[in-house]
Design an enzyme around this catalytic site. Structure first.
Site, PDB file in Angstrom:
ATOM      1  N   ARG A  13      17.122  -2.813   2.238  1.00  0.00           N
ATOM      2  CA  ARG A  13      15.679  -2.568   2.390  1.00  0.00           C
ATOM      3  C   ARG A  13      14.948  -3.862   2.790  1.00  0.00           C
ATOM      4  O   ARG A  13      14.555  -4.023   3.942  1.00  0.00           O
ATOM      5  CB  ARG A  13      15.127  -1.983   1.083  1.00  0.00           C
ATOM      6  CG  ARG A  13      13.730  -1.396   1.182  1.00  0.00           C
ATOM      7  CD  ARG A  13      12.610  -2.419   1.153  1.00  0.00           C
ATOM      8  NE  ARG A  13      12.594  -3.242  -0.046  1.00  0.00           N
ATOM      9  CZ  ARG A  13      11.811  -4.301  -0.203  1.00  0.00           C
ATOM     10  NH1 ARG A  13      10.972  -4.656   0.738  1.00  0.00           N
ATOM     11  NH2 ARG A  13      11.885  -5.045  -1.295  1.00  0.00           N
ATOM     12  N   ASP A  14      14.818  -4.779   1.870  1.00  0.00           N
ATOM     13  CA  ASP A  14      14.076  -6.017   2.165  1.00  0.00           C
ATOM     14  C   ASP A  14      14.779  -6.777   3.289  1.00  0.00           C
ATOM     15  O   ASP A  14      14.146  -7.389   4.147  1.00  0.00           O
ATOM     16  CB  ASP A  14      14.012  -6.888   0.901  1.00  0.00           C
ATOM     17  CG  ASP A  14      12.798  -7.811   0.874  1.00  0.00           C
ATOM     18  OD1 ASP A  14      12.161  -7.975   1.917  1.00  0.00           O
ATOM     19  OD2 ASP A  14      12.496  -8.374  -0.188  1.00  0.00           O
ATOM     20  N   HIS A  33      12.131 -12.189  -7.998  1.00  0.00           N
ATOM     21  CA  HIS A  33      12.425 -11.787  -6.607  1.00  0.00           C
ATOM     22  C   HIS A  33      12.048 -12.990  -5.737  1.00  0.00           C
ATOM     23  O   HIS A  33      10.882 -13.172  -5.401  1.00  0.00           O
ATOM     24  CB  HIS A  33      11.585 -10.539  -6.294  1.00  0.00           C
ATOM     25  CG  HIS A  33      11.689 -10.000  -4.905  1.00  0.00           C
ATOM     26  ND1 HIS A  33      12.339  -8.827  -4.605  1.00  0.00           N
ATOM     27  CD2 HIS A  33      11.194 -10.446  -3.728  1.00  0.00           C
ATOM     28  CE1 HIS A  33      12.235  -8.576  -3.306  1.00  0.00           C
ATOM     29  NE2 HIS A  33      11.540  -9.541  -2.743  1.00  0.00           N
ATOM     30  N   HIS A  46      12.290 -15.154  -2.401  1.00  0.00           N
ATOM     31  CA  HIS A  46      12.669 -15.412  -1.006  1.00  0.00           C
ATOM     32  C   HIS A  46      12.982 -16.906  -0.913  1.00  0.00           C
ATOM     33  O   HIS A  46      12.494 -17.714  -1.714  1.00  0.00           O
ATOM     34  CB  HIS A  46      11.536 -14.990  -0.064  1.00  0.00           C
ATOM     35  CG  HIS A  46      11.467 -13.497   0.100  1.00  0.00           C
ATOM     36  ND1 HIS A  46      11.984 -12.844   1.198  1.00  0.00           N
ATOM     37  CD2 HIS A  46      10.988 -12.535  -0.719  1.00  0.00           C
ATOM     38  CE1 HIS A  46      11.807 -11.536   1.047  1.00  0.00           C
ATOM     39  NE2 HIS A  46      11.200 -11.315  -0.103  1.00  0.00           N
ATOM     40  N   CYS A  83       9.591 -10.302   5.064  1.00  0.00           N
ATOM     41  CA  CYS A  83       8.607  -9.217   5.003  1.00  0.00           C
ATOM     42  C   CYS A  83       7.835  -9.196   6.317  1.00  0.00           C
ATOM     43  O   CYS A  83       7.361 -10.235   6.768  1.00  0.00           O
ATOM     44  CB  CYS A  83       7.660  -9.448   3.829  1.00  0.00           C
ATOM     45  SG  CYS A  83       6.303  -8.269   3.787  1.00  0.00           S
ATOM     46  N   ASN A  93      15.543 -12.951   1.225  1.00  0.00           N
ATOM     47  CA  ASN A  93      15.715 -13.222  -0.205  1.00  0.00           C
ATOM     48  C   ASN A  93      16.860 -14.202  -0.378  1.00  0.00           C
ATOM     49  O   ASN A  93      17.693 -14.370   0.503  1.00  0.00           O
ATOM     50  CB  ASN A  93      16.123 -11.936  -0.930  1.00  0.00           C
ATOM     51  CG  ASN A  93      14.984 -10.983  -1.053  1.00  0.00           C
ATOM     52  OD1 ASN A  93      14.729 -10.230  -0.140  1.00  0.00           O
ATOM     53  ND2 ASN A  93      14.297 -11.030  -2.168  1.00  0.00           N
TER      54      ASN A  93
HETATM   55  P1  HMG Z   1      -2.473   3.824   6.143  1.00  0.00           P
HETATM   56  O1  HMG Z   1      -2.441   3.759   7.640  1.00  0.00           O
HETATM   57  O2  HMG Z   1      -3.674   3.284   5.436  1.00  0.00           O
HETATM   58  O3  HMG Z   1      -2.158   5.305   5.603  1.00  0.00           O
HETATM   59  O4  HMG Z   1      -1.169   3.079   5.631  1.00  0.00           O
HETATM   60  P2  HMG Z   1      -2.932   6.660   5.681  1.00  0.00           P
HETATM   61  O5  HMG Z   1      -2.806   7.293   4.332  1.00  0.00           O
HETATM   62  O6  HMG Z   1      -4.290   6.457   6.274  1.00  0.00           O
HETATM   63  O7  HMG Z   1      -2.034   7.483   6.711  1.00  0.00           O
HETATM   64  C1  HMG Z   1      -1.893   7.107   8.065  1.00  0.00           C
HETATM   65  C2  HMG Z   1      -0.625   7.737   8.635  1.00  0.00           C
HETATM   66  O8  HMG Z   1       0.526   7.281   7.932  1.00  0.00           O
HETATM   67  C3  HMG Z   1      -0.633   9.260   8.513  1.00  0.00           C
HETATM   68  O9  HMG Z   1       0.137   9.761   9.609  1.00  0.00           O
HETATM   69  C4  HMG Z   1       0.157   9.511   7.255  1.00  0.00           C
HETATM   70  O10 HMG Z   1       0.764  10.763   7.198  1.00  0.00           O
HETATM   71  C5  HMG Z   1       1.212   8.418   7.368  1.00  0.00           C
HETATM   72  P3  HMG Z   1      -0.588  10.294  10.946  1.00  0.00           P
HETATM   73  O11 HMG Z   1      -1.488  11.407  10.466  1.00  0.00           O
HETATM   74  O12 HMG Z   1      -1.350   9.104  11.512  1.00  0.00           O
HETATM   75  O13 HMG Z   1       0.581  10.712  11.809  1.00  0.00           O
HETATM   76  N1  HMG Z   1       1.769   8.033   6.065  1.00  0.00           N
HETATM   77  C6  HMG Z   1       3.085   8.015   5.767  1.00  0.00           C
HETATM   78  N2  HMG Z   1       4.167   8.301   6.526  1.00  0.00           N
HETATM   79  C7  HMG Z   1       5.379   8.192   5.917  1.00  0.00           C
HETATM   80  N3  HMG Z   1       5.539   7.803   4.627  1.00  0.00           N
HETATM   81  C8  HMG Z   1       4.471   7.506   3.858  1.00  0.00           C
HETATM   82  C9  HMG Z   1       3.175   7.611   4.439  1.00  0.00           C
HETATM   83  N4  HMG Z   1       1.943   7.401   3.963  1.00  0.00           N
HETATM   84  C10 HMG Z   1       1.072   7.659   4.957  1.00  0.00           C
HETATM   85  N5  HMG Z   1       4.664   7.124   2.601  1.00  0.00           N
HETATM   86  C11 HMG Z   1       0.584   2.812   4.042  1.00  0.00           C
HETATM   87  C12 HMG Z   1      -0.899   2.928   4.257  1.00  0.00           C
HETATM   88  C13 HMG Z   1       0.812   2.373   2.602  1.00  0.00           C
HETATM   89  C14 HMG Z   1       1.266   4.158   4.267  1.00  0.00           C
HETATM   90  C15 HMG Z   1       1.146   1.772   5.050  1.00  0.00           C
HETATM   91  O14 HMG Z   1       0.386   0.611   4.954  1.00  0.00           O
HETATM   92  C16 HMG Z   1       2.587   1.435   4.797  1.00  0.00           C
HETATM   93  O15 HMG Z   1       3.462   2.272   4.995  1.00  0.00           O
HETATM   94  N6  HMG Z   1       2.896   0.177   4.379  1.00  0.00           N
HETATM   95  C17 HMG Z   1       4.230  -0.210   4.046  1.00  0.00           C
HETATM   96  C18 HMG Z   1       4.396  -1.674   4.235  1.00  0.00           C
HETATM   97  C19 HMG Z   1       5.783  -2.105   3.824  1.00  0.00           C
HETATM   98  O16 HMG Z   1       6.688  -1.307   3.681  1.00  0.00           O
HETATM   99  N7  HMG Z   1       5.960  -3.429   3.631  1.00  0.00           N
HETATM  100  C20 HMG Z   1       7.210  -3.985   3.278  1.00  0.00           C
HETATM  101  C21 HMG Z   1       7.629  -3.692   1.882  1.00  0.00           C
HETATM  102  S1  HMG Z   1       6.792  -4.699   0.669  1.00  0.00           S
HETATM  103  C22 HMG Z   1       7.735  -6.143   0.589  1.00  0.00           C
HETATM  104  O17 HMG Z   1       8.573  -6.363   1.408  1.00  0.00           O
HETATM  105  C23 HMG Z   1       7.506  -7.071  -0.560  1.00  0.00           C
HETATM  106  C24 HMG Z   1       8.589  -7.010  -1.643  1.00  0.00           C
HETATM  107  O18 HMG Z   1       9.870  -7.264  -1.090  1.00  0.00           O
HETATM  108  C25 HMG Z   1       8.284  -8.016  -2.749  1.00  0.00           C
HETATM  109  C26 HMG Z   1       7.998  -9.427  -2.214  1.00  0.00           C
HETATM  110  O19 HMG Z   1       8.843  -9.996  -1.502  1.00  0.00           O
HETATM  111  O20 HMG Z   1       6.919  -9.926  -2.511  1.00  0.00           O
HETATM  112  C27 HMG Z   1       8.636  -5.609  -2.269  1.00  0.00           C
HETATM  113 MG    MG Z   2      10.671  -9.213  -0.715  1.00  0.00          MG
END
Ligand code: HMG
Ligand code: MG
Length: 302
Positions: free
Chosen positions: A15-16, A207, A209, A240, A249
């Site tokens: 994933r990450d 966690h 990186h 990320c 990481n």
């Molecule tokens: P948004 O654009 O504000 O969402 O995104 P919305 O609710 O307005 O919906 C817009 C569109 O997205 C719609 O589709 C929804 O259906 C769809 P459309 O009508 O335009 O075709 N949608 C989805 N589709 C699939 N799965 C869903 C979903 N939700 C809405 N769950 C949202 C808000 C949270 C969805 C978006 O910002 C997002 O997906 N962000 C994810 C970012 C991400 O994954 N980042 C990486 C992981 S975090 C990380 O790496 C840090 C970590 O490792 C810890 C660290 O290192 O610190 C964990």
């Molecule tokens: Mg991370």
């Protein structure tokens, strides 16, 4: 402080590690990676994310990956879910455990999940309720715990406040993410000392990186604070998409080597883990980010 006898590693490579990759990676290769990791003895693998494919295209195939992995008894296969839509998709894929992810920095929260910290926490409430109803455990993440790519310094009290909320809403464990890898051993110790006043230390994970090459030192410092769960990524894959320049990481191989040397049990077979990393690095066409893998196997350095 005595060091723990056993440490649990949360393998976040699929994933990450892979979420940041621009090149297409086939479902076959992702499935193989997950299966190689469970075969190497990892007891917890974060397989993918149910997030918007517009935001993180590489994770779009997570449902297919879940459908094809060989689920080994005793292994937890988890996924990230930012909202109820994501949770429902995860449920359809028979995901046994999910993770919600918040940040300690407002700017990062906006860039990563398009909402404020408070809005994100409010969105997690229905996820927690649905998870409880379906018997799915929920892990929580806090990003930017030792620094933010947009705001710089982050107050430890703010990290503690977000961690406390996640724990109070029912996350059984809260993983503190040094998203951009700027933390040092002293800062890591202080982090757990402060957050540990609000959330029991046995419910916290680290966690790290490795952008600044400090992750192993930070893990050692965290062990001294009584932390016994760490997230890591095979071959040090990743970063990320919303933290430009942040590297992967800490490499799982390097953490296992550190812990083996301390006599701390992980249940992981280092040679098989190195082989798992070597295989995915060959797919990606790059050298391993693990120093241990490169030292043990010259092919990992190529
Ligand atoms: P948004 O654009 O504000 O969402 O995104 P919305 O609710 O307005 O919906 C817009 C569109 O997205 C719609 O589709 C929804 O259906 C769809 P459309 O009508 O335009 O075709 N949608 C989805 N589709 C699939 N799965 C869903 C979903 N939700 C809405 N769950 C949202 C808000 C949270 C969805 C978006 O910002 C997002 O997906 N962000 C994810 C970012 C991400 O994954 N980042 C990486 C992981 S975090 C990380 O790496 C840090 C970590 O490792 C810890 C660290 O290192 O610190 C964990
Ligand atoms: Mg991370």
């Amino acid at each position: 402080m005595n060091l723990p006898k056993h440490v649990r590693l949360v393998e976040v490579g699929p994933r990450d590690g892979l979420q940041n990759e621009k090149q297409p990676i086939s479902v076959d290769d992702k499935v193989r990676l997950v299966d190689d990791l469970s075969a190497a003895g990892l007891g917890y693998v974060e397989v993918g994310s149910f997030v918007s494919p517009k935001w993180v295209p590489q994770m779009a195939g997570s449902a297919e990956v879940f459908a094809r992995i060989q689920r080994k008894p005793g292994v937890t296969y988890a996924a990230l879910t930012p909202n109820l839509k994501g949770f429902e998709a995860a449920l359809e894929s028979r995901v046994e455990e999910v993770a919600v992810f918040a940040a300690a920095s407002e700017s990062f929260s906006q860039k990563n999940i398009n909402c404020s910290i408070a809005e994100s926490l409010a969105r997690f409430v229905p996820v927690m309720e649905a998870a409880k109803a379906h018997g799915v455990r929920v892990r929580g993440y806090v990003s930017c715990v030792l620094g933010c790519p947009y705001e710089g310094k982050v107050k430890t009290e703010q990290v503690a406040a977000v961690a406390r909320e996640l724990y109070a809403m029912g996350c059984y464990e809260v993983s503190l993410g040094d998203t951009i890898g700027v933390g040092t051993a002293g800062a890591a110790r202080r982090l757990f000392e402060v957050v540990g006043r609000d959330v029991p230390r046995e419910r916290l994970a680290g966690h790290f990186h490795d952008t600044y090459g400090q992750a192993l030192a930070n893990i050692y410092a965290s062990l001294l604070e009584g932390i016994a769960v760490f997230d890591s990524s095979v071959a040090g894959l990743g970063g990320c998409p919303y933290a430009k320049g942040a590297t992967g990481n800490v490499a799982s191989e390097d953490v296992v080597y550190l812990l083996d040397g301390l006599g701390i049990d992980t249940g992981i077979d280092l040679d098989r883990l190195i082989a798992a990393g070597q295989r995915i690095c060959r797919v990606l066409g790059r050298a391993s980010g693990s120093r241990v893998a490169r030292a043990r196997n010259p092919e990992c350095a190529a």
